[in-house]
Write an enzyme that holds these catalytic residues in place. Sequence first.
Site, PDB file in Angstrom:
ATOM      1  N   TYR A   1       6.686  20.180  45.073  1.00  0.00           N
ATOM      2  CA  TYR A   1       5.496  20.672  44.373  1.00  0.00           C
ATOM      3  C   TYR A   1       5.200  22.123  44.737  1.00  0.00           C
ATOM      4  CZ  TYR A   1       0.475  20.952  43.245  1.00  0.00           C
ATOM      5  OH  TYR A   1      -0.751  21.329  42.781  1.00  0.00           O
TER       6      TYR A   1
ATOM      7  N   LYS B   1       5.618  25.582  42.504  1.00  0.00           N
ATOM      8  CA  LYS B   1       4.485  26.494  42.315  1.00  0.00           C
ATOM      9  C   LYS B   1       4.886  27.909  42.739  1.00  0.00           C
ATOM     10  CE  LYS B   1       0.967  23.781  40.948  1.00  0.00           C
ATOM     11  NZ  LYS B   1       0.312  23.995  39.634  1.00  0.00           N
TER      12      LYS B   1
END
Lengths: 334, 334
Positions: free
Chosen positions: B145, B149
């Site tokens: 994740y 990002k």
Amino acid sequence: MRVLITGANGFVGRELVRCLLARGRLRGQVIDSLLLLDTELQGVPQDPRLRRHCGSITDAALIRRVLADGIDVVFHLVSIAGGAAEEHYELGYQVNLLASLELLNQLRNKTLPPVLVYASSVAVYGGDLPTKMTEHAELRPELSYGTHKAMVERAVIDLGRRAEVDGRVLRLPGIVARPREPNGLRSAFMSDLLRSFAEGEAYRCPVSEQATAWWMSARCCVNNLIHAAELNGVEPGSQRVWQLPVLHLSIAQVVDALAASYGQERRSLVSYAPDAHLEALFGRLPPLKTPLARAAGFSHDGNAAALIRNALNPATPRHLSLTGDSLYVATNPD
Amino acid sequence: MRVLITGANGFVGRELVRCLLARGRLRGQVIDSLLLLDTELQGVPQDPRLRRHCGSITDAALIRRVLADGIDVVFHLVSIAGGAAEEHYELGYQVNLLASLELLNQLRNKTLPPVLVYASSVAVYGGDLPTKMTEHAELRPELSYGTHKAMVERAVIDLGRRAEVDGRVLRLPGIVARPREPNGLRSAFMSDLLRSFAEGEAYRCPVSEQATAWWMSARCCVNNLIHAAELNGVEPGSQRVWQLPVLHLSIAQVVDALAASYGQERRSLVSYAPDAHLEALFGRLPPLKTPLARAAGFSHDGNAAALIRNALNPATPRHLSLTGDSLYVATNPD
């Protein structure tokens, strides 16, 4: 063992193909199949171990076909060069970023992660480098090329952490001596200077004599790529990115070494017409300390004379040595 | 003016929809069309300005349809949460990384770059934070994740440099108080504690009283997102990434504020059963200085009491203020 080279017909790729065929082994195993992927594969040597896959890495179905019978080691070299990727953004985006991500995603394997050697670039640092440059420098890429390389580096680290792809990233400096053909490289002058001098042709250098750059021969580069593949014990959480040691040389130092090899009289062939933009991008590179990479066994050419020898005599018999010790290396810590 | 919100039906998205409808304007212009993209859009208010696009952001053709009539501002909020993206890698890869890249690529416009506000996350830093945490901390994401990002952040910076997308990245801390439903967030306990306390229910807290985390209410978050869109003078080479100011509070401080609002007797409803892994991930966050973000006009909730008020009273009349000053903010430098 099955080994894949993307960009196999590129400047570094061709040298890697020759070297792997000569070695015959990798990671202690015999190379049964050497898979070559490139848009064009003419000029590649004949060898029964070679499997040619002609096409674009942006073709996901082609990647699937290439990987269909399994793969042990991948050298992911293909890329659109910095200048070309900046001008033709979409092409660089598709090749340097999306195709790399697709390749990585197809390589994911939770039981037996393949070894991936990814050719990244010093372009990830951008142009505003600290005076004391180290392996821990912040990444501030200033071109889409360096941005996409930095993004793929992160993806490689993440899949390594997940133990799905056993990736090893090398940040390459300017590799010489490329053929004198349009290649989209802003640093093409580094190779052009060497080739012109070696061939006794006049050369108008677009950076000054004082310009300092980071140099490495293709042969040295290939030795480092193979060393990266051979490394054992790259655990999920361990270091996966290495800034290769580089030779930090001024143009004057390179010309001195060229003159020592090819004759002092050729110095007069080189004239200087510095381009401010090029000088800023490639002419003020500071020294670069790489103790971690050196401790891991990576190396540069040694000194300017060795650089010239490795870069301009690619067909010496040493090169065909089965031990892979084809490199002329002078000891000279960076 | 046409505004798009991806993940419009998410926790932050719904608050942003309400706030933009109430304000009616953005960047000095009337919002004619507020385009909502999400896999499910039930529960979104009725308003003639709303255009609903129900589907997945991973559908490139859908993005093309959504953008077909032009777009001025995009709030790109949709993402698969950290825990879920780690477990279902392919889903996170498709949504958090590839769909974001596709959206960015479709937004590229060399004549009138659209404003993009991208909701990044403190997950980009990873878990091993320096004791003196600043806006310049190195990115060492430890989950896919945070990796994705960080990769999208780079893409936003690059397209900003190219003056093709006028992106602004905000790194969000834990946003409270989310509904108590499975959301794949490892930090869900932060919201669950608030909701349970407010509703007078027993809560077994999976981190200790001493655990310190970074907090922000959805309302404060939305104010920051809108502020990011309103910023003028974000030139191609200027800063595009801001670490939002955060409230650095221990669980004990949050419970104190909850008890002050809801009654001291409710303290006994909270018990502690620290989970070592969660405590390591979310329970040892150091103070975080964000002078650059503050200078740019971003802010946190102010103090624990204001956080509770902003997080748990989302329907107060203040919220419908047309000025957008719906936030209760106590002055309290970080």
